[in-house]
Design a protein around this motif. Structure first.
Motif, PDB file in Angstrom:
ATOM      1  N   ILE A 150      32.228 -26.472  16.202  1.00  6.98           N
ATOM      2  CA  ILE A 150      31.109 -26.661  17.141  1.00  6.98           C
ATOM      3  C   ILE A 150      30.880 -25.338  17.853  1.00  6.98           C
ATOM      4  N   ILE A 151      29.688 -24.809  17.701  1.00  9.60           N
ATOM      5  CA  ILE A 151      29.400 -23.505  18.312  1.00  9.60           C
ATOM      6  C   ILE A 151      28.538 -23.720  19.553  1.00  9.60           C
ATOM      7  N   ARG A 152      29.070 -23.336  20.707  1.00 12.57           N
ATOM      8  CA  ARG A 152      28.307 -23.380  21.969  1.00 12.57           C
ATOM      9  C   ARG A 152      27.987 -21.939  22.316  1.00 12.57           C
ATOM     10  N   ALA A 153      26.786 -21.512  22.008  1.00  9.83           N
ATOM     11  CA  ALA A 153      26.457 -20.102  22.233  1.00  9.83           C
ATOM     12  C   ALA A 153      25.302 -19.969  23.205  1.00  9.83           C
ATOM     13  N   GLN A 191      21.839 -18.700  24.632  1.00  7.61           N
ATOM     14  CA  GLN A 191      20.568 -18.503  23.921  1.00  7.61           C
ATOM     15  C   GLN A 191      20.180 -17.022  23.759  1.00  7.61           C
ATOM     16  N   ALA A 192      20.744 -16.162  24.602  1.00 10.47           N
ATOM     17  CA  ALA A 192      20.368 -14.745  24.549  1.00 10.47           C
ATOM     18  C   ALA A 192      21.234 -13.935  23.585  1.00 10.47           C
ATOM     19  N   VAL A 193      22.250 -14.562  23.010  1.00  9.94           N
ATOM     20  CA  VAL A 193      23.146 -13.838  22.103  1.00  9.94           C
ATOM     21  C   VAL A 193      22.399 -13.527  20.801  1.00  9.94           C
ATOM     22  N   GLU A 194      22.632 -12.342  20.272  1.00  7.71           N
ATOM     23  CA  GLU A 194      21.999 -11.999  18.986  1.00  7.71           C
ATOM     24  C   GLU A 194      22.625 -12.818  17.875  1.00  7.71           C
ATOM     25  N   TYR A 195      21.796 -13.220  16.917  1.00  4.14           N
ATOM     26  CA  TYR A 195      22.246 -14.127  15.853  1.00  4.14           C
ATOM     27  C   TYR A 195      23.383 -13.544  15.027  1.00  4.14           C
ATOM     28  N   LEU A 243      22.571 -22.665  27.361  1.00  3.85           N
ATOM     29  CA  LEU A 243      22.362 -23.177  26.000  1.00  3.85           C
ATOM     30  C   LEU A 243      20.886 -23.145  25.632  1.00  3.85           C
ATOM     31  N   PRO A 244      20.574 -22.956  24.347  1.00  2.00           N
ATOM     32  CA  PRO A 244      19.169 -23.057  23.934  1.00  2.00           C
ATOM     33  C   PRO A 244      18.698 -24.514  24.008  1.00  2.00           C
ATOM     34  N   LEU A 302      25.713 -26.982  16.061  1.00  8.80           N
ATOM     35  CA  LEU A 302      25.270 -26.015  17.062  1.00  8.80           C
ATOM     36  C   LEU A 302      24.826 -26.787  18.307  1.00  8.80           C
ATOM     37  N   VAL A 303      25.397 -26.428  19.424  1.00  8.20           N
ATOM     38  CA  VAL A 303      25.127 -27.198  20.650  1.00  8.20           C
ATOM     39  C   VAL A 303      23.861 -26.676  21.331  1.00  8.20           C
ATOM     40  N   ALA A 304      23.040 -27.619  21.791  1.00 14.85           N
ATOM     41  CA  ALA A 304      21.806 -27.249  22.494  1.00 14.85           C
ATOM     42  C   ALA A 304      21.570 -28.238  23.625  1.00 14.85           C
TER      43      ALA A 304
END
Lengths: 169, 162
Positions: free
Chosen positions: B124-127, B129-133, B50-51, B153-155
């Motif tokens: 709720i988006i858990r993405a 950190q390296a994924v392209e926007y 996570l970011p 957005l989860v961080a």
């Protein structure tokens, strides 16, 4: 007498002392599961954002409110780090060349003070190839500056053709 | 005959059922299944980096009307990240279908100006950190098209030092 009895308890058939392994294995497994699951997990938090509520994606009318909002742009530079702009002003970078989101938060606080303490709506407009961590950095800076109305700029969808094209400013 | 009976009684008295290891194993299983169920209930995928955001706030993870979408970084040699809805891998079309069902169940009543009224579902988006926007944007577009407007957005909550 008591010592003799105890020794007898741990003696094997051949008379040697046995080390009981079962409780040790049990405790080791317990500790293993505990440390795997619980302690080192960094707590997860959430940053709130809102998508257009009443206008939807298909509305292309420009309202007065849209003209007054502050736009944070994140531009892909085809390098490791993108460039961040507040309106047209570039945001400072740190020693590693990464955008300094603390500086962005300070700039946003300055803007808020200029507009009489009323937080302006902020729109985050990021290039598609920018890494997600930078978008979160911008969102985090907006939250730090106590901006309540944070939105994301979407590509405009043409209702007739259904094709996506980026909104022009 | 009497001797054999005496031996049987003595032998029975020596038999003991050791329940300690059984209790240990039962406790281990309880702890294991508690942890696993908790994680699967939250639709959390463990491999996501996570970011970091110091302003992220912890919210009730079991609140109503929320759906969690996990976006994992692309596997080595691949470009497209993996999207999961309720821990099931989905493509954008399938995601749209699931979001449609979730949104329909929670549509606002009486606030409609024209067209479909907004939905009170929170996405709720858990993405990673390296994924392209652009991929997060795609997920957001799917939500917006279903008139879902609440997004979180989860961080990771790590405080930054000045």
């Amino acid at each position: 007498m008591a010592r003799k009895k105890r020794r007898k308890k741990y003696q094997g058939k051949d008379g040697r002392l046995d080390l009981e392994m079962t409780p040790m294995i049990d405790v080791v497994f317990n500790l293993l599961i505990f440390f795997l699951c619980m302690p080192f997990r960094v707590p997860e938090g959430e940053l709130d954002a809102f998508l257009p509520r009443d206008v939807g994606l298909f509305d292309d009318t420009v309202k007065l409110e849209d003209l007054e909002k502050v736009i944070v742009r994140i531009k892909d530079t085809k390098r490791t780090n993108p460039k961040v702009y507040l309106g047209k002003v570039p945001v400072a970078t740190d020693h590693a060349g990464r955008p300094d989101f603390n500086a962005l938060a300070e700039q946003l606080v300055g803007l808020k003070a200029k507009s009489g303490g009323e937080p302006p709506p902020v729109e985050i407009d990021s290039d598609p190839l920018v890494k997600y961590e930078f978008v979160i950095g911008a969102l985090n800076a907006c939250t730090k500056a106590k901006i309540g109305d944070i939105r994301f700029r979407f590509p405009h969808i043409d209702p007739a053709t259904g094709t996506i094209k980026k909104q022009s400013n | 005959m009497a001797r054999a009976k005496k031996y049987d009684i003595q032998h029975q008295a020596q038999l003991e059922f050791d329940i300690t290891p059984m209790i240990d194993i039962v406790f281990l299983l309880i702890i294991f299944f508690m942890c696993v169920t908790e994680m699967s209930k939250l639709d959390i995928r463990a491999g996501i980096q996570l970011p970091i955001a110091d302003q992220a706030r912890v919210k009730d993870p079991s609140r109503e009307n929320m759906v969690i979408i996990n976006v994992e970084a692309p596997r080595p040699g691949k470009d497209v990240p993996l999207i999961y809805f309720k821990n099931k891998r989905v493509d954008l079309q399938t995601l749209r279908k699931y979001l449609h069902v979730a949104a329909e169940l929670n549509r606002e009543r009486g606030s409609d100006k024209k067209g479909t009224p907004p939905s009170n579902v929170e996405v709720i988006i858990r993405a990673d950190q390296a994924v392209e926007y652009q991929y997060i944007q795609e997920v957001m577009i799917q939500a917006a098209e279903e008139r879902i407007w609440k997004i979180s957005l989860v961080a990771k909550q790590v405080t930054t030092r000045k």
